[in-house]
Design an enzyme around this catalytic site. Structure first.
Site, PDB file in Angstrom:
ATOM      1  N   LYS A  20      -3.785  -8.550  11.557  1.00 21.86           N
ATOM      2  CA  LYS A  20      -4.182  -8.519  10.070  1.00 21.86           C
ATOM      3  C   LYS A  20      -2.992  -9.153   9.166  1.00 21.86           C
ATOM      4  O   LYS A  20      -3.195  -9.910   8.354  1.00 21.86           O
ATOM      5  CB  LYS A  20      -4.662  -7.289   9.639  1.00 21.86           C
ATOM      6  CG  LYS A  20      -5.171  -7.080   8.373  1.00 21.86           C
ATOM      7  CD  LYS A  20      -5.987  -5.645   8.353  1.00 21.86           C
ATOM      8  CE  LYS A  20      -4.932  -4.446   8.192  1.00 21.86           C
ATOM      9  NZ  LYS A  20      -4.495  -4.170   6.851  1.00 21.86           N
ATOM     10  N   SER A  21      -1.877  -8.779   9.284  1.00 20.63           N
ATOM     11  CA  SER A  21      -0.773  -9.200   8.483  1.00 20.63           C
ATOM     12  C   SER A  21      -0.407 -10.639   8.426  1.00 20.63           C
ATOM     13  O   SER A  21      -0.293 -11.433   7.560  1.00 20.63           O
ATOM     14  CB  SER A  21       0.823  -8.378   9.083  1.00 20.63           C
ATOM     15  OG  SER A  21       0.690  -6.951   8.475  1.00 20.63           O
ATOM     16  N   GLY A  93      -4.121  -3.265   0.136  1.00 21.08           N
ATOM     17  CA  GLY A  93      -2.680  -3.381  -0.323  1.00 21.08           C
ATOM     18  C   GLY A  93      -1.822  -4.814   0.111  1.00 21.08           C
ATOM     19  O   GLY A  93      -1.352  -5.488  -1.137  1.00 21.08           O
ATOM     20  N   GLN A 168       5.272  -4.890   2.494  1.00 24.81           N
ATOM     21  CA  GLN A 168       4.582  -5.779   1.215  1.00 24.81           C
ATOM     22  C   GLN A 168       5.289  -6.124  -0.001  1.00 24.81           C
ATOM     23  O   GLN A 168       5.137  -7.204  -0.496  1.00 24.81           O
ATOM     24  CB  GLN A 168       3.493  -4.736   0.952  1.00 24.81           C
ATOM     25  CG  GLN A 168       2.287  -4.816   2.030  1.00 24.81           C
ATOM     26  CD  GLN A 168       1.428  -3.763   1.804  1.00 24.81           C
ATOM     27  OE1 GLN A 168       1.069  -2.954   0.904  1.00 24.81           O
ATOM     28  NE2 GLN A 168       0.406  -3.638   2.693  1.00 24.81           N
ATOM     29  N   ASP A 314       1.851   2.032  10.672  1.00 28.83           N
ATOM     30  CA  ASP A 314       0.354   2.134  10.492  1.00 28.83           C
ATOM     31  C   ASP A 314      -0.192   2.951  11.885  1.00 28.83           C
ATOM     32  O   ASP A 314      -1.309   3.079  12.123  1.00 28.83           O
ATOM     33  CB  ASP A 314      -0.151   0.913  10.746  1.00 28.83           C
ATOM     34  CG  ASP A 314      -0.005   0.250   9.328  1.00 28.83           C
ATOM     35  OD1 ASP A 314       0.202   0.882   8.126  1.00 28.83           O
ATOM     36  OD2 ASP A 314      -0.107  -1.346   9.332  1.00 28.83           O
ATOM     37  N   LYS A 341      -0.778   5.716   1.343  1.00 28.15           N
ATOM     38  CA  LYS A 341      -1.526   4.509   2.206  1.00 28.15           C
ATOM     39  C   LYS A 341      -2.878   4.660   1.722  1.00 28.15           C
ATOM     40  O   LYS A 341      -3.378   5.033   0.688  1.00 28.15           O
ATOM     41  CB  LYS A 341      -1.362   4.840   3.517  1.00 28.15           C
ATOM     42  CG  LYS A 341       0.043   4.516   4.268  1.00 28.15           C
ATOM     43  CD  LYS A 341       0.471   3.116   4.065  1.00 28.15           C
ATOM     44  CE  LYS A 341       1.987   2.702   4.528  1.00 28.15           C
ATOM     45  NZ  LYS A 341       2.257   1.279   4.439  1.00 28.15           N
TER      46      LYS A 341
HETATM   47  C1  S3P Z   1       1.980  -4.267   5.750  1.00 29.57           C
HETATM   48  C2  S3P Z   1       2.794  -3.687   5.448  1.00 29.57           C
HETATM   49  C3  S3P Z   1       2.787  -2.194   5.709  1.00 29.57           C
HETATM   50  C4  S3P Z   1       1.597  -1.713   6.178  1.00 29.57           C
HETATM   51  C5  S3P Z   1       0.184  -2.446   6.129  1.00 29.57           C
HETATM   52  C6  S3P Z   1       0.470  -4.006   6.069  1.00 29.57           C
HETATM   53  C7  S3P Z   1       1.843  -5.959   5.521  1.00 29.57           C
HETATM   54  O1  S3P Z   1       2.801  -1.565   4.389  1.00 29.57           O
HETATM   55  O2  S3P Z   1       1.412  -0.472   6.233  1.00 29.57           O
HETATM   56  O3  S3P Z   1      -0.790  -2.104   6.601  1.00 29.57           O
HETATM   57  O4  S3P Z   1       1.268  -6.816   5.975  1.00 29.57           O
HETATM   58  O5  S3P Z   1       3.157  -6.219   5.165  1.00 29.57           O
HETATM   59  P1  S3P Z   1       4.153  -1.453   3.533  1.00 29.57           P
HETATM   60  O6  S3P Z   1       5.123  -2.563   3.845  1.00 29.57           O
HETATM   61  O7  S3P Z   1       3.950  -1.235   2.212  1.00 29.57           O
HETATM   62  O8  S3P Z   1       4.840  -0.147   4.219  1.00 29.57           O
END
Ligand code: S3P
Length: 428
Positions: A20-21, A93, A168, A314, A341
């Protein structure tokens, strides 16, 4: 509502949806690149679809074929157009924060919003440093909660220490830094997932990083290149734990992303006594992937905290489930980020796992789980959180009489096809 009955055994060779990321990043960088970007292994998760729709509203042409191959017609750094409607990030997010970084450097105004859960998630971590770069951002409560209104400006590079370990937030600033002539430097309290850095480098940006620090030169020409996205480790995690706790199980999960900043759960489970092997390691644009082989194992409790937390952020919900079936106490500390979260995951886990008879305590920055207590059948809610729904489903595989979980459709947010895959693996 869905009923999960106990499983006698899980067996098979499976693949999980694309990461997903990486999918979010491939779409966003694809939009900003020069040329045509072909993405294979794209995740059909709802969160990723939010990024795709937002980019289309920003004038980017994206074609999705029936086999899940996606083609993005890159517009270059200066090619986005003013959206006519509010950009809606849903539950995602990553969509909202990463796009806020990009939108800060545009020559137009845009509005970003999300669902009820996303509107409660903190944005100060991106809004304050983006304002330091020159961005004009308004939002609820002084810009700390969505919706956000962003009027793009000429940005300047910054030297910034992030207050929280968040990939993120780091990625939002790196994307804004693409629009800031000069060298931007970002420090993070602990190293977080480095997908943005790796992809930017592969596409020609001048970027350097090492544990917890990252520097990037603004105004690069991002050259379109084909992207292959390995399976999502965070999706695989549910089946890894399922195979560990259901007796006589043997599972192979092929083509899973194994980036060291993502696979902390493997290290923790192995230290708990799990039989897990990694094989057929390959690499694509700096991202490792391979096959994970898991056999049912007796687990023992463990204490974790510090640098490993962002590397399994996660996976804490499913780790908590593994801990319920382990001998002794598992303590997870340094994980206060879980309170912000998709749900307050510390509170939600304490509540829903206790409903199943689990013995656990919510701590200010984590959880203490007393493993090995008998669990009982119950009707549970996943508190509107996709990862909680899937964690409960896995716990249900080992609970006499099974359990019922509300809102099974939430799994589509990150793991399309979760229920079918689970059904496919059961040997009755
Ligand atoms: C993600 C970063 C993580 C993770 C989220 C996806 C990303 O959040 O929890 O599900 O794709 O960069 P944070 O970076 O805010 O911890």
């Amino acid at each position: 509502m869905i009923k999960i009955t106990p499983a006698k055994q899980l067996k098979g060779i499976i693949r999980v949806p694309g990461d997903k990321s990486l999918t979010h990043r491939a779409l966003i960088l694809g939009a900003l690149a020069e040329g045509v970007v072909e993405i294979t292994g794209f995740s059909q998760a709802k969160d990723c679809a939010r990024t795709l729709y937002c980019l289309r509203q920003l004038g980017v042409q994206i074609k999705v074929d029936t086999h899940g191959k996606v083609v993005v017609l890159g517009k270059g750094l200066g090619g986005l157009v003013e959206p006519q409607q509010i950009l809606f990030a849903g539950n995602s997010g990553t969509t909202l924060r990463l796009l806020a970084g990009v939108l800060s450097g545009q020559s137009f105004t845009s509005f970003l919003n999300g669902d009820a859960s996303l509107r409660q998630r903190p944005m100060g971590r991106i809004v304050f440093p983006l304002r330091k770069m020159g961005a004009c951002i308004q939002g609820r409560k002084g810009g700390t909660y969505p919706p956000l209104a962003i009027t793009g400006k000429s940005l300047k590079p910054i030297n910034h220490q992030l207050s929280v370990a968040s990939a993120q937030a780091k990625s939002a600033l790196l994307l804004a830094a693409l629009y800031a002539p000069g060298w931007t430097e970002i420090k993070e309290p602990l190293p977080t997932r480095d997908h943005t850095e790796k992809m930017l480098k592969a596409w020609g940006a001048k970027i350097e990083w090492y544990a917890g620090k990252c520097g990037i030169e603004g105004l690069p020409h991002l050259k379109a290149r084909p992207v292959f996205i390995p399976g999502d480790f965070s999706a695989a995690a549910f089946f890894i734990v399922a195979a560990l706790i259901v007796p006589h199980s043997h599972l192979k999960i092929e083509g899973v992303g194994l980036n060291p900043t993502r696979r902390g759960l493997l290290e923790v489970l192995q230290a708990m006594g799990a039989s897990i092997k990694v094989a057929e390691l390959k690499e694509t644009a700096g991202e490792m992937y391979g096959t994970i082989e898991v056999k049912s194992s007796s687990l023992r409790g463990i204490s974790i905290g510090g640098e490993i937390i962002p590397r399994l952020i996660d996976e804490v919900p499913i780790l908590a489930v593994a801990a319920l079936f382990a001998e002794g106490i598992t303590e997870i500390r340094g994980a206060a980020e879980l309170k912000v979260k998709e749900s307050n995951r510390l509170r939600a886990l304490a509540k829903c796992l206790s409903r199943l008879g689990g013995q656990l305590e919510e701590l200010p920055d984590g959880l203490r789980i007393h493993g090995g207590y008998p669990l009982q059948s119950a009707l549970c809610s996943g508190y509107g959180d996709h990862r909680l729904v899937m964690s409960l489903a896995i716990a249900g595989l080992r609970i006499k009489g099974g359990i019922k979980v509300t809102h099974p459709e939430l799994t589509e947010i990150s793991f399309p096809g979760f229920w079918d895959l689970l059904a496919e693996l059961r040997c009755e």
